[in-house]
Structure formats: C-alpha cells, structure tokens
Scaffold this motif. Structure first.
Motif, PDB file in Angstrom:
ATOM      1  N   SER A   7       5.232   2.298   1.309  1.00  0.00           N
ATOM      2  CA  SER A   7       4.237   2.069   0.966  1.00  0.00           C
ATOM      3  C   SER A   7       2.982   3.747   1.079  1.00  0.00           C
ATOM      4  O   SER A   7       2.203   4.353   0.308  1.00  0.00           O
ATOM      5  CB  SER A   7       3.003   1.448   1.351  1.00  0.00           C
ATOM      6  N   ASP A  10       2.700  -2.684  -4.965  1.00  0.00           N
ATOM      7  CA  ASP A  10       2.886  -2.682  -3.416  1.00  0.00           C
ATOM      8  C   ASP A  10       2.364  -4.526  -2.772  1.00  0.00           C
ATOM      9  O   ASP A  10       1.221  -4.494  -2.601  1.00  0.00           O
ATOM     10  CB  ASP A  10       1.935  -1.926  -2.633  1.00  0.00           C
ATOM     11  N   GLU A  11       3.089  -4.617  -2.561  1.00  0.00           N
ATOM     12  CA  GLU A  11       3.192  -6.305  -1.914  1.00  0.00           C
ATOM     13  C   GLU A  11       2.632  -7.083  -2.605  1.00  0.00           C
ATOM     14  O   GLU A  11       1.455  -8.153  -2.266  1.00  0.00           O
ATOM     15  CB  GLU A  11       2.255  -6.887  -0.694  1.00  0.00           C
ATOM     16  N   GLU A  36      -1.333  -2.060  -0.742  1.00  0.00           N
ATOM     17  CA  GLU A  36      -0.307  -3.361  -0.459  1.00  0.00           C
ATOM     18  C   GLU A  36      -1.449  -4.565   0.094  1.00  0.00           C
ATOM     19  O   GLU A  36      -1.656  -5.639   0.571  1.00  0.00           O
ATOM     20  CB  GLU A  36       0.411  -2.799   1.204  1.00  0.00           C
TER      21      GLU A  36
END
Lengths: 567, 345
Positions: free
Chosen positions: A356, A486-487, A398
């Motif tokens: 990240s 991100d995720e 994220e």
C-alpha cells in the motif's frame, strides 16, 4: 498433548448465537466449542462473521439470541472486563501496549503487585514478568520499554499479560499477518506450550497453511452462518494410506496447497483425507477423518473458485505505468515495475510488506525519496496527487472509511470529489455546475449498479459493498488510464466481489492498466496476468500467470525465495 | 430509486436543519424585540446593533470557512488589535491614512500566513498555534502603541465607520459587508474550493486521496482570516474612534461562539454561511435587546453562555431528529483489529 474428548466440557462455547447490526445479520445461529488443550481455527472469508464472533466471545458484543457458556454454564458477558475476569484473552493483530511503559508494567497494567500504602512493587512485577516469559520460553527483558519492540515481541507481551491474569482461553485474531516466517515459528512454539499447559486457543488466519500447522480443529463460517466444525487432516490429503477420498482434493490448481512447512500438530491417527465436503458436514467429525485444504477452501467459499475470477484474455499494449527504483526510506526500497495497457498486475505480499505504501507514493499521497514514476511516458511530480490524477492515474485506496469516502457526505458529492480539480466537467467558469454534478454521479452510480435510495443520502448509510462501488465510481469517473486498486474486495460480500472482478476485467479489456493489490491470494491468482510479490519493502518476485500458484507467491511473500529469484 | 431532486434531498437530509432553526430563532427574536422591547425598533438602535455586530460578522466569514475545514483561528482578535495599534502608531508618526490601511491589511496577511505555515508546514494543531499567536500578536500590539489611545483619525473615515445612510437603520459599513458576505457564500457554497473544504473538514485523509491540495487550501484560509481580522481592526478603531492595543480583546470568543451557534460543526465538514451569519446576528440582537431591558451584564453573560451550550447541543439534536426516518445502519464490524493503535494514517 491433551487431546479433547468429544464429550468433554468445553472451556468456552457459543450455542446458537445470532447477532444483527441493523439489517446486517452478522451471525446466524452459530455454535462453537473451545476445549482445553486444543488449538481451534476459525476460518471464513472477509465478512463471514469472524470478527463478530470473536467480539462476542470477548464480551464486546452481546448475542441477540443464543448463549455463551463458560465451563458448560451459561454466562452473560457485560463487557471486555467480564470476559477477562472469566479468563478469556484476545490478542489482536496489532497489539495495544503503552509504548512508554516497561514490558513488565504493560504485563501487569491495572493489576500491579503492591507494597504497603498502595505503592507499586516494581521488583515483584519484574520477577513475575520474567517468570512468565520463562514459562513461554521466550527471551524478553521485562525492564525495557515497550516502544521499539517488534510487533511479534509486542504480541508476546500481550500473551504474557493474558497469562498473568490466568487466561484459559486465548483468542488470536490474525496474529501472524504482520510477522516474518521465523517470528511465526516462535509464536507457534509459544502457542503449543500454552496448549500443553491446558489453554484453549482460538486462532484466526487467512493463511490456510498456518491453520493446518497449528490447529487440530477448524470451524468455518460463511455469510455469518456456521458451515462446519471439523478435525483437520493433512492439507494435501496425501498422507492417508487407507483414504478413498483423496482423489477429490487434488484437482484445483488455483487453490493448490502450501504444505511442506512441517511442524504439524496432528496426532498421526487423525491424518487422513476427508471425503467430499458434504460428507463431513456435521459438527465435530469423529477422529480418524480430517479436512484437507481444498475441503476447507470449498467450505469457506461455498462454490468452485474458478468461477469467481473472470479475467478475459485481452491484447496487452504499451507500458502505461512505469515505476523505477522507487524508494521511501524505511518503508520500501528500490521498487521497479511496469504495468501495461490492458494488463492486470497483481501485487501480493503480507500485511506490512509495503504494498500500500508503494501505491500511496506512486499516486503522490506520500513522497518518495528516490526513483521516478511515469504514466504513459510522462514523469509524475513527487507528492502531488492532483498531478497524478491529471496524468490519468487513479488510486482506490485500501481503507474505504478513512481514505476512500467522506462518510457523512452525500453519494453525489463523494463521486464528484475527484472532479473538483476541474477534470470531470462539473466546474464551469470556476463554479460548480450542480446539474453536471448530478448527472455525473447518477451516470456512474447506475453503471456500477450502486443500490441507494437517493443520491443525496450520506454514503455512510450504504452497505460496505455499495460503499466500495461508490469509491470505484468516484475513480472510474475520472476515466483513468492507470487504475491502482488496493484491496478492492476487502470486506464486501461475494456477489459484489464478483461484480468488482468483472468490472476490473472489463476495464483491462478497454485498455486500462490495472495494478491490483490484494491479500486475497485466490483473487490475485485468478485475476492477474502477472503477479508481483513484495516482502519487507522489496519486490522479491515477478511471476507470470502460468507460474503463479499460492505456493510460489507465499514463498516469495514470506522471503523464502521463489521460482524467479533466490532470496 | 434515483429520485435526487433537491426538494427530495432537503426532505430527507435536512427536514430539520440547524441553520434553519437559527434563522427562525433570529426571526422570533426580532419580532419579539420589535413588539416588546422599548427602543429596539428605532432606526438608530438598529444601526447601533448592526454596527456593533459587524466586527464579529466580518471575522465570522473566514472563520466559518476555517471551521468547516476543521481548523480554527483564535488569534483573530489579537490580529485586529495589532492592526489597530499599528494604524494608530503610523498615524501618530504622520503617515497618510491611505497608506496606513493597506499596510495594516498586509500585516494581517502576514499574521495569517504565520498561523497557516505553522499549522500546515509543521503540522501543529491550529488551536494550540493560534492560542500562542493570540498572546504574541497582542503583545506586539502593546509594544507598538503602549497604553496610548489614538483618536484623531480623519473625519470622513470616522463618519463612514460610525455613520448610517441618512436616517435609515443601515450603517454605511454594512454595504461592503454584504459584498464580502456574497463573496464568501459563493466561495464556500459554489466553488470547487469551497466544496473541497467540506471534504477536508470531514475527512482530511480522504480529501488528500481525492487529489485535494489540503495544505494549500488551509494556508489560503488562514491568510484570508488574517486579512479579514486586520480589516476588522481598522474598522474597529474607526468605528469607536479609538486605536488602542487592547481593541477587540476577547472578540475571538464571540466569533467562535456565533459561528458554532450558527450550526458550523466544531469537528469540521458541516455548516452553512447563512447559518453562521444568522448566529452572529442572533447573539448581537440578543445582547442589544437585553441591554435595552436593563438586564445586568452578569446575567447577559450567563444567557450567552447557555446559548453556547445549546449551540453545540442543538445541531446534534437537530441532526438526530432529521435522521430518524432513515434508519442509520450500523456498519458491519471491521475485519481486523480494533483498538487505539490503528494503523498509521
């Protein structure tokens, strides 16, 4: 090793527990039995209800229906303090120590040994702490301040703290997520010691390999409901000499095992392949049978995985994102990679590996200390998200709540946050064009099938999956050339997850370069054309789609070397 | 679904909006005062009311933007005092008033910049920074002018600052205020800059991730606040025909009080300029009416204090009432570790 008997009284148990938050049913009629001397794994996808279950055991949540049983007697836990008094201790992924107090003071926080007049007996505390560490078989100085301890050491302090209050049940919520391989081994050693001393352990990890290494029993949750509670077998289903079912588990390449790490705690007798998943569906399958890794995955997901990740084959174009020797001191070092138009590149690694952080620096939210980033050949300015956005870069961060959305703000305004620089056509003559704002938001909300009542509703009123769609809408509305996610599917339901996967695939087909950071390995393996792996701030492997398996990726992620480069 | 008309939006989200409540309260106060308070309704009193409230109103404009963006400036009154003191000192030194006023405004810009740089570059909390500069700027003002009072400013300026248009209730100075108010309303509620301030105040991290230049925006706000404070200092010295180092002492509390009363959320991200201005004149009107009713100064202070508590409580209650028809869903429990040591930002 004290092996629990099926008819022994569990130390701590849940019977038929349900818990709802508003309309969300987090737990539905879930039962769980923790026996002394047993390490029990809790498995399930994100959002399956694991956290709620832990918090119920820890006294944070009270069940709507059902009971918590302590030594077979129903109890009501009014709060974490009650749970602690009952001998239940929770170790979180990120410990919460007081950094400026010593290790011993942290261990005995709130329960310091006293001398006369209520003075704290520091010497007794130090001695007692040292005794605890000796019992755990670890070497920690009780006098050193907690600040500066590694996360692994901090967790040990937390465990010592739990022991000092005579905890009989130790709940560990993803304790290994931020640990290195050797730290995991040490932690597992400690857990084994505790188990032998009669503690019950509930262990949560997304790494199946660890579950098989450490635990004797696994309870699987899916969508808040209990799937099954089984004894664990050999992860590969290979070892069973008399097994007739081992053939059922060898097939799925995408979820292929990670075995070979040794240290299995299962007694020889229980090693054996499970039959088909449904055969062992009753809770507490009798000894002698055991679950394989494939069985477990099937239980967690509830379907065959291959359907979930529909990355289409698309022609790969020119380099869109070019990251060269990017370094941020103490965070990541010398990271170089490219992402091409039409390509989905997965970025895998453990939590804390720096994935990240690389994304943040590339996008400009953090500064980098050395290196460069180019989008379509144009260099980006260090630390300037607005310039990165103008160059066609988008980052779906994220943390949806902290970074992706302004929760109290309307859906419409959240979608249009990325247009305030004037790129989205919602600014005319220096003023906001409300009609253009509304149509832009409506357009993207419809395209992504966001379920909402009114665009003026606060985005915080939406479900997690729909919130994630709003974040995606907000960024797709900038028509990026390079999309970093991100995720992207963390904490959202399976249906929405599939939609997100289809969406990413379609974007790639349209020529967008996608960099996908994900801790969900099957997702990475299913979606990515190439997989980059980070370990401790460095890129340790680049694995083409064909060579990417859970094993090869995890090997690189834990620094154990890989197919590409030796570590 | 997808009915997103403004009316519908207002019904849902703002069935009871605090800025509306404050507007109604202001209206009620005016009606009651006109009806029951002797001497309230005459033009002269109203012009006094407005003129005496203008310093608060002027500073409340940038303060509203600042609080919406999640920051605060408590040095405004000291900046105003410093601006007045410098004005007096330079006037005593024989400089032309046409030169002095721009110098004072520039000084305000510098004061604001200092606050802004300390907050944005060093990452210090604005509450602490501006409590410090509150003392520092006031101290400099005293050094500059000592305990002198400068009163002999040119008559046309004094007349402009204290006079009213003919026999109406409108002070001359009210007209430029209306222009500034219009500018502030447009900036906050119709420009991308203003829009981004709400995001910054509600979730600075998310604002940064959306490419909003948070620090630059804040620096602008502190600078504008310094400028408006200095302008207020000039107005104050002329309005009361007295430049002293202790001009406008304590004004920052009235400004913050009025802004909060107007429904600007102290935590940032919420509020309207209409509400803030209504809050300013509600406080000013109330004090004026109480003075006319011979309410003692102590009791006035108590009433103001109670109002302030209400101002913090009121918007919250209003929001809860407004939110009631739409059930607030509780978010599902986060996936991993709770607790204070959340991951670094």
């Amino acid at each position: 090793m004290t092996r629990s008997e099926p008819d022994a009284v569990p130390v701590l148990a849940l019977e038929g527990v349900s818990k709802s938050f508003g309309a969300v049913r987090a737990l539905r009629d879930v039962s769980l039995r923790l026996y002394a001397g047993e390490a029990h794994a809790l498995a399930g996808e994100n959002g399956a209800g694991k956290s709620t279950l832990i918090k119920t055991l820890a006294g944070v949540h009270r069940p709507d229906t059902g009971t918590v049983l302590l030594d077979g007697r129903p109890v009501v836990l009014h709060g974490p303090a009650d749970a602690r008094d009952a001998g239940v201790a929770v170790i979180y992924q990120e410990p919460t120590l007081f950094p400026d107090l010593s290790v011993a003071e942290n261990v005995f926080m709130g329960r310091q040994p006293r001398r006369s007049l209520g003075r704290v007996d520091h010497r007794a505390a130090r001695t007692a702490a040292a005794a605890l560490f000796a019992r755990l078989g670890v070497d920690l100085d009780p006098q050193q301040p907690a600040r500066g301890l590694s996360i692994a050491d901090q967790q040990l302090v937390e465990i010592a703290k739990a022991l000092s209050s005579d905890a009989r049940v130790l709940i560990m919520d993803e304790p290994t997520a931020a640990l290195t391989g050797s730290e995991v081994a040490r932690l597992f050693g400690v857990v084994r010691t505790l188990r032998e001393q009669g503690a019950a352990v509930l262990f949560i990890s997304h790494r199946l390999e660890e579950i098989f290494r450490l635990c004797q029993r696994v309870t699987t949750l899916r969508d808040g409901a209990l799937v099954a509670s089984d004894l664990l077998g050999d992860p590969q289903g290979r070892r069973a000499p008399e097994s007739g079912g081992s053939g059922a588990s060898g097939g799925s390449g995408s979820t292929g095992g990670s075995g070979g790490s040794g240290g299995s705690d299962r007694p020889a007798g229980s090693g054996g392949a499970a039959g088909p998943a449904d055969a062992a569906d009753g809770a507490g399958a009798p000894g002698g049978r055991g679950l394989t890794e494939d069985d477990l995955v099937r239980r967690m997901v509830g379907r065959d995985l291959d359907e979930l990740y529909p990355k289409q084959d698309t022609p790969i174009g020119e380099v869109a994102l070019d990251v060269r020797q990017l370094t941020r001191e103490g965070v990541f070092t010398d990271v170089s990679f490219t992402v091409r138009h039409g390509e989905i590149v997965g970025l895998a690694g453990l939590v804390g590996a720096g994935r990240s952080e690389v994304a943040r620096a590339v996008f400009g939210v953090d500064r980098w200390d050395a290196g460069s980033v180019h989008v379509d050949g144009r260099p980006l300015t260090n630390g300037a998200p607005s310039i990165a956005m103008a160059a066609g870069l988008a980052l779906v961060p994220e943390d949806r709540r902290a970074q992706g959305l302004v929760m109290g703000m309307s859906i419409e305004r959240n979608v249009n946050l990325t247009a305030l620089t004037g790129l989205g056509g919602t600014v005319r003559g220096g003023l906001m064009d409300r009609r253009a704002e509304r149509s832009r938001a409506l357009d993207w909300a419809v395209r992504l099938q966001v379920k909402y009542a009114a665009l003026a509703d606060a985005v915080g009123t939406l479900s997690g999956g729909n919130q994630q769609k709003v974040v995606l809408a907000k960024w797709l509305a900038t028509t990026p050339k390079v999309l970093i996610v991100d995720e992207p599917t963390r904490g959202i339901d399976v249906g929405t997850k599939a939609e997100v996967h289809r969406l990413l695939s379609r974007l790639a087909a349209d020529g967008v370069a996608v960099l996908m950071i994900s801790s969900d390995l099957p997702e990475v393996l299913g979606m990515a054309d190439r997989v980059l792996v980070m370990h401790e701030g460095r890129l340790t492997a680049e694995i083409p789609r064909a060579g990417a398996t859970e094993e090869s990726v995890m090997a690189a992620a834990t620094g154990r070397g890989t197919t590409g480069r030796a570590a | 679904m997808a009915d997103s008309s403004p009316k519908r939006a207002a019904r849902r989200a703002g069935a009871l909006r605090w800025d509306g409540v404050v507007g109604v309260l202001l209206l009620v106060l005016l009606l009651l005062s006109f009806g029951f308070v002797d001497g309230f309704g005459n033009a002269l009193n109203l012009s006094f009311l407005i003129g005496n409230t203008l310093p608060i109103a002027l500073i409340a404009l940038p303060m509203t933007l600042l609080v919406v963006a999640g920051e605060i400036d408590l040095s405004v009154a000291s900046t105003a005092g410093l601006s007045g003191a410098v004005m007096g000192a330079l006037w005593n030194a024989g400089m032309a008033i046409e030169t002095i006023i721009p110098i004072c405004l520039l000084l305000g810009v510098v004061c604001g910049l200092v606050n802004g740089l300390l907050v944005t570059r060093l990452g210090l909390p604005s509450l602490a920074v501006t409590i410090g500069t509150l003392a520092a700027y006031r101290g400099i003002a005293q050094i500059v002018l000592g305990s002198n009072a400068v009163t002999d400013f040119p008559a046309p300026y004094l007349d402009f600052a204290a006079g009213r248009i003919g026999s109406t209730f409108v002070p001359y100075a009210f007209l430029p205020f209306l222009v500034l108010l219009a500018v502030a309303v447009v900036v906050l509620h119709a420009t991308p800059f203003g829009r981004s301030l709400f995001a910054v105040g509600a979730n600075e991290e998310a604002a940064r991730f959306a490419g909003i230049r948070v620090r630059r925006h804040k620096l602008w706000l502190f600078t504008a606040t310094g400028l408006m404070s200095a302008l207020t200092g000039v107005f104050w010295a002329l309005h009361y025909a007295s430049a002293r180092y202790d001009n406008a002492t304590g004004l920052e509390l009235s400004v913050v009080a009025a802004v909060l009363l107007g429904g600007i959320d102290f935590d940032g991200g919420r509020g309207t300029l209409g509400g803030a201005v209504a809050g300013v004149f509600l406080l000013g009107g109330l004090q004026n009416a109480m003075s006319l009713l011979n309410v003692s100064a102590q009791s006035q202070t108590v009433v103001t204090g109670v109002l302030l508590v209400i101002s913090v409580l009121g918007p919250r209650v209003a929001r809860q009432i407004a939110a009631r028809p739409v059930a607030l869903p509780v978010p599902p429990a986060p996936q991993t570790s709770p607790g204070p040591s959340e991951r670094d930002r």
